[in-house]
Motif scaffolding. Structure first.
Motif, PDB file in Angstrom:
ATOM      1  N   LEU A 417       0.851  -1.189   0.000  1.00  0.00           N
ATOM      2  CA  LEU A 417       0.000   0.000   0.000  1.00  0.00           C
ATOM      3  C   LEU A 417       0.891   1.244   0.000  1.00  0.00           C
ATOM      4  N   VAL A 418       0.710   2.106  -1.005  1.00  0.00           N
ATOM      5  CA  VAL A 418       1.534   3.317  -1.092  1.00  0.00           C
ATOM      6  C   VAL A 418       0.595   4.515  -0.961  1.00  0.00           C
ATOM      7  N   GLU A 419       0.626   5.166   0.189  1.00  0.00           N
ATOM      8  CA  GLU A 419      -0.355   6.225   0.491  1.00  0.00           C
ATOM      9  C   GLU A 419       0.268   7.174   1.507  1.00  0.00           C
ATOM     10  N   ASP A 420       0.262   8.495   1.212  1.00  0.00           N
ATOM     11  CA  ASP A 420       0.897   9.443   2.137  1.00  0.00           C
ATOM     12  C   ASP A 420      -0.038   9.893   3.254  1.00  0.00           C
ATOM     13  N   ASP A 421      -1.331   9.761   3.069  1.00  0.00           N
ATOM     14  CA  ASP A 421      -2.275  10.210   4.088  1.00  0.00           C
ATOM     15  C   ASP A 421      -2.455   9.100   5.119  1.00  0.00           C
ATOM     16  N   SER A 422      -1.959   9.352   6.346  1.00  0.00           N
ATOM     17  CA  SER A 422      -1.987   8.285   7.348  1.00  0.00           C
ATOM     18  C   SER A 422      -3.419   7.889   7.712  1.00  0.00           C
ATOM     19  N   ASP A 423      -4.362   8.858   7.684  1.00  0.00           N
ATOM     20  CA  ASP A 423      -5.755   8.530   8.010  1.00  0.00           C
ATOM     21  C   ASP A 423      -6.262   7.412   7.090  1.00  0.00           C
ATOM     22  N   ASP A 458       1.934  -9.319  -4.494  1.00  0.00           N
ATOM     23  CA  ASP A 458       0.902  -9.753  -5.441  1.00  0.00           C
ATOM     24  C   ASP A 458       0.296  -8.541  -6.131  1.00  0.00           C
ATOM     25  N   MET A 459       0.284  -7.434  -5.414  1.00  0.00           N
ATOM     26  CA  MET A 459      -0.399  -6.264  -5.962  1.00  0.00           C
ATOM     27  C   MET A 459       0.097  -5.003  -5.269  1.00  0.00           C
ATOM     28  N   VAL A 460       0.085  -3.885  -6.023  1.00  0.00           N
ATOM     29  CA  VAL A 460       0.418  -2.592  -5.427  1.00  0.00           C
ATOM     30  C   VAL A 460      -0.855  -1.744  -5.462  1.00  0.00           C
ATOM     31  N   LEU A 461      -1.228  -1.192  -4.310  1.00  0.00           N
ATOM     32  CA  LEU A 461      -2.381  -0.286  -4.246  1.00  0.00           C
ATOM     33  C   LEU A 461      -1.805   1.089  -3.948  1.00  0.00           C
ATOM     34  N   MET A 462      -1.959   2.025  -4.920  1.00  0.00           N
ATOM     35  CA  MET A 462      -1.178   3.265  -4.814  1.00  0.00           C
ATOM     36  C   MET A 462      -2.016   4.526  -5.022  1.00  0.00           C
ATOM     37  N   ASP A 463      -1.710   5.520  -4.193  1.00  0.00           N
ATOM     38  CA  ASP A 463      -2.311   6.849  -4.341  1.00  0.00           C
ATOM     39  C   ASP A 463      -1.599   7.570  -5.493  1.00  0.00           C
ATOM     40  N   LEU A 464      -2.234   8.602  -6.052  1.00  0.00           N
ATOM     41  CA  LEU A 464      -1.567   9.354  -7.136  1.00  0.00           C
ATOM     42  C   LEU A 464      -0.805  10.565  -6.602  1.00  0.00           C
ATOM     43  N   HIS A 465      -1.447  11.324  -5.709  1.00  0.00           N
ATOM     44  CA  HIS A 465      -0.812  12.552  -5.213  1.00  0.00           C
ATOM     45  C   HIS A 465      -0.022  12.243  -3.951  1.00  0.00           C
ATOM     46  N   MET A 466       1.308  12.243  -4.099  1.00  0.00           N
ATOM     47  CA  MET A 466       2.169  11.946  -2.948  1.00  0.00           C
ATOM     48  C   MET A 466       3.418  12.815  -3.043  1.00  0.00           C
ATOM     49  N   PRO A 467       4.073  13.084  -1.900  1.00  0.00           N
ATOM     50  CA  PRO A 467       5.304  13.874  -1.961  1.00  0.00           C
ATOM     51  C   PRO A 467       6.470  13.038  -2.524  1.00  0.00           C
ATOM     52  N   ILE A 468       7.553  13.712  -2.806  1.00  0.00           N
ATOM     53  CA  ILE A 468       8.821  13.142  -3.316  1.00  0.00           C
ATOM     54  C   ILE A 468       8.640  12.533  -4.703  1.00  0.00           C
TER      55      ILE A 468
ATOM     56  N   TYR B  49      -4.803  20.220   0.141  1.00  0.00           N
ATOM     57  CA  TYR B  49      -5.398  19.852   1.425  1.00  0.00           C
ATOM     58  C   TYR B  49      -6.831  19.341   1.205  1.00  0.00           C
ATOM     59  N   LEU B  50      -7.567  20.050   0.336  1.00  0.00           N
ATOM     60  CA  LEU B  50      -8.945  19.656   0.031  1.00  0.00           C
ATOM     61  C   LEU B  50      -8.973  18.270  -0.618  1.00  0.00           C
ATOM     62  N   HIS B  51      -7.993  18.025  -1.475  1.00  0.00           N
ATOM     63  CA  HIS B  51      -7.888  16.732  -2.159  1.00  0.00           C
ATOM     64  C   HIS B  51      -7.734  15.596  -1.129  1.00  0.00           C
ATOM     65  N   LYS B  52      -6.840  15.849  -0.155  1.00  0.00           N
ATOM     66  CA  LYS B  52      -6.618  14.842   0.895  1.00  0.00           C
ATOM     67  C   LYS B  52      -7.887  14.634   1.719  1.00  0.00           C
ATOM     68  N   LEU B  53      -8.511  15.765   2.074  1.00  0.00           N
ATOM     69  CA  LEU B  53      -9.711  15.711   2.906  1.00  0.00           C
ATOM     70  C   LEU B  53     -10.835  14.973   2.174  1.00  0.00           C
ATOM     71  N   GLY B  55     -10.557  12.696  -0.027  1.00  0.00           N
ATOM     72  CA  GLY B  55     -10.231  11.270  -0.041  1.00  0.00           C
ATOM     73  C   GLY B  55     -10.491  10.608   1.293  1.00  0.00           C
ATOM     74  N   SER B  56      -9.960  11.200   2.373  1.00  0.00           N
ATOM     75  CA  SER B  56     -10.071  10.527   3.671  1.00  0.00           C
ATOM     76  C   SER B  56     -11.506  10.588   4.216  1.00  0.00           C
ATOM     77  N   ALA B  57     -12.174  11.751   4.068  1.00  0.00           N
ATOM     78  CA  ALA B  57     -13.537  11.869   4.609  1.00  0.00           C
ATOM     79  C   ALA B  57     -14.453  10.821   3.963  1.00  0.00           C
ATOM     80  N   GLY B  58     -14.301  10.639   2.656  1.00  0.00           N
ATOM     81  CA  GLY B  58     -15.111   9.634   1.960  1.00  0.00           C
ATOM     82  C   GLY B  58     -14.839   8.246   2.506  1.00  0.00           C
ATOM     83  N   MET B  59     -13.552   7.954   2.728  1.00  0.00           N
ATOM     84  CA  MET B  59     -13.186   6.618   3.226  1.00  0.00           C
ATOM     85  C   MET B  59     -13.775   6.365   4.617  1.00  0.00           C
TER      86      MET B  59
END
Lengths: 532, 105
Positions: A417-423, A458-468, B49-53, B55-59
């Motif tokens: 899982l590749v995702e920058d948003d910890s939530d 087996d699979m990569v699940l990835m976000d599009l908008h991420m830093p770096i 920030y809105l983009h992140k919100l 995404g997460s709020a929906g989840m």
């Protein structure tokens, strides 16, 4: 004579003149006003052949002494020879034969032309100064624009450095955790062997030896607790702390903690009281070992900083929330220190009490992870009260939950899982793990590219908008390296062009957040992953 | 299927973070100097920030927050052309109101 000219011209001025050199009535009145106000003006009168018929007495003051009656004016002003003056005309700024700036005004009257000459030095200086101001303003504007551009570049540089620093901090935490593990093992052995030696009678032969052993044991234990705190701290920074909630009886937890803490209070000759507002057999779902860790940390701090009076623990449970209070009558915390106390590695100065300065930081982070919050109220010299809440739902609602997990795959799916948003990362990880999926979580595309070079998934699940490195960059690098691991994109962007771009780069599936985990499994099956 | 304990805890944690998210949204909006030529970068930060919100709020099941965040994203999208200051402020205020409302529910 001059007055007559003015009067005469007021009647005959051509106000429709459009040529900028020609004069309208307002302008000529303005000029005459200037002439009257000016100390330096002169005039001469010429016929249509530019021969001078009359002059004022002060032409010499303007360096025009050669203009005398009978002289051809074109000898001094050669450009006059080609001029055909039919209307009032002004030469706003020319240079006199002596090199001074002058203004020349022609007013034709019948067969004569009045030529007024005015010293334009002041006007010249004023215009020059105006031009200089315009130039300075232009320069200022350009400098400002340049500075803005530099600021923008510096900001971008800072942002990029900030990202690098965050990444470095994460790597440092990981390194710290690794190194700390290495320390822990030998230290545990030292403590173990010291215990063995202390328990043997022969060690009593020499009192000094026993004291040395006690010293070694105490120091090692201190080092061990320091390292354990460092490990926890590092784990938090790398997102590696995971809770393991299970059904527990709350009263049991408090009994255990009291058993540990009471002897410490007795040693210091202070009181220790536990007051529970709980049903004795109340079972709740909570990570009991982390809850104990928090309780012990807060209680041992309370005892450590209390020399008179005592420590009182209160606990109550209402609507899924367990609220715990730890109040002491100790030295208290000053307002200034209260602001600092939760910061990592902070220690109360001048108290003579040692610790890692990490205990409270870790405790607060664990409490937050358990869905709660921590409050500290203190009066210096009177005591401190720490109150914290944790989410602890009752056991009864969750009976049989263990059996609700399902996994349609023959072998557990191994997913990156590749995702920058910890939530989002925590939630998706928890949901997938509930279904028996093995999840490895990374926070940006660059880490994913590196990880895939050493490890298979087996699979990569990835976000599009991420830093770096964002999702697009990561897909490109992964595919360019020849790796064909299925990549499913998970993004909040429902824009068609984003999807097209990701698919063109080589992603195998595209899910728009909020994603439904069952859609992910369907996609995995479509991609031919080991499904029944 | 009922949520597992872990998922419930995470949902609880997310709800507790909504008030903080409202404050973060405020800061992101306050950082924008609408009259300033360099405001593009700060508008982009708000957009991210809105983009992140969204995404997460929906989840986490907050569909109204996710939908409101998506609407605000349209106003702050540089590719579509950033909307007027008043439109952005109104939209963010509505979103912030939703966050505060849900954090108390």
């Amino acid at each position: 004579m001059l007055t007559q000219v003015i009067k005469a011209n007021k009647l005959t001025i051509n106000t429709k003149a459009q040529n900028p050199g020609l004069l309208n009535q307002a302008r000529i009145e303005e000029i005459f006003q200037c002439l009257f106000d000016s100390r330096y003006f002169a005039y001469f009168l010429v016929d249509r052949n530019w021969r001078i018929q009359d002059t004022s007495n002060n032409l010499h003051e303007l360096g025009l002494q050669s203009l005398a009656v009978g002289v051809d004016a074109t000898e001094e002003f050669d450009f006059l020879a080609g001029l055909d003056i039919k209307e009032n005309y002004e030469l706003a700024m020319i240079t006199s034969p002596s090199g001074d700036p002058i203004r020349v005004i022609f007013i034709p009257k019948d067969s004569m032309i009045f030529v007024f000459i005015m010293d334009a030095k002041q006007e010249f200086i004023r215009q020059k100064s105006l031009q200089q101001k315009v130039n300075e303003n232009q320069l200022l504007f350009e400098t400002q624009a340049k500075l803005f551009a530099e600021l923008e570049t510096a900001k971008q540089l800072l942002e990029s450095q900030n990202t690098q620093l965050q990444e470095a901090a994460r790597l440092q935490s990981r390194l710290l955790s690794g190194v700390s593990h290495e320390f822990r093992t030998p230290l545990t052995s030292i403590i173990g062997y010291t215990n063995l030696l202390l328990s043997e009678d022969w060690s009593k032969i020499n009192n000094d030896a026993e004291n040395y052993l006690i010293g070694i044991k105490r120091s090692s234990k201190h080092l061990l607790s320091l390292i354990e705190n460092l490990i926890d701290h590092g784990r938090f920074d790398s997102g590696g702390i995971v809770l393991n909630p299970k059904a527990v009886e709350l009263a049991e937890i408090f009994d255990d903690v009291a058993l540990l803490a009471k002897p410490l209070a007795i040693t210091k000759n202070i009181t220790f009281e536990v007051q529970l507002d709980l049903n004795e057999t109340q079972s709740v779902i909570v990570d009991d070992s982390r809850l104990r860790q928090c309780l012990i940390n807060i209680i041992s701090n309370a005892i450590k900083f209390t020399d008179f009076g005592g420590v009182k623990i209160t606990a109550g449970w209402r609507n899924d929330i367990l609220r715990i209070g730890v109040a002491d009558t100790g030295i208290g915390i000053s307002e200034e220190h209260l602001k600092e106390i939760k910061k990592p590695f902070w220690q109360a100065p001048g108290t003579g009490k040692n610790g890692t300065g990490l205990g409270l930081t870790i405790t607060e982070r664990i409490i937050e992870l358990m869905g709660g919050s921590l409050l500290i109220d203190s009066i210096e010299g009177k005591g401190t009260t720490v109150i914290f809440d944790v989410f602890a739902p009752p056991m009864v609602e969750f009976e049989g939950l263990e059996q609700q997990s399902f996994n349609d795959f023959d072998t557990p799916l191994n997913l990156l899982l590749v995702e920058d948003d910890s939530d989002i990362a925590f939630l998706v990880t928890a949901m997938l793990e509930d279904d028996g999926v093995d999840v490895t979580h990374l926070s940006n595309g660059a880490l994913a590219v590196e990880c895939l070079q050493h490890q298979e998934f087996d699979m990569v699940l990835m976000d599009l908008h991420m830093p770096i490195l964002d999702g697009y960059g990561a897909i490109e690098k992964i595919r360019n390296s020849g790796d064909q691991t299925p990549i499913v994109i998970m993004t909040a962007s429902a824009i068609e062009s984003d999807r097209d771009r990701a698919e063109a780069l080589g992603c195998d599936g595209y899910l728009v957040k909020p994603i439904d985990i069952s859609d992910l499994y369907s996609l995995a099956q479509q991609l031919g992953l080991d499904a029944t | 299927m009922q949520d597992s304990i872990k998922v419930q805890q995470l949902k609880h944690r997310y709800r507790n973070s909504l008030a903080e998210k409202a404050a973060e949204l405020d800061s992101a909006l306050a950082a924008i100097e609408f009259d300033h030529p360099g405001a593009t970068a700060t508008v982009q930060q708000l957009h991210e920030y809105l983009h992140k919100l969204a995404g997460s709020a929906g989840m986490y099941g907050y569909d109204d927050i996710a939908s409101s965040a998506r609407s605000s994203m349209v106003l702050t999208n540089a590719r579509l052309g950033v909307a007027s200051e008043s439109a952005i402020r109104q939209s963010i205020n509505e979103l912030r109101h939703l966050l505060e409302q849900q954090s108390k529910s």
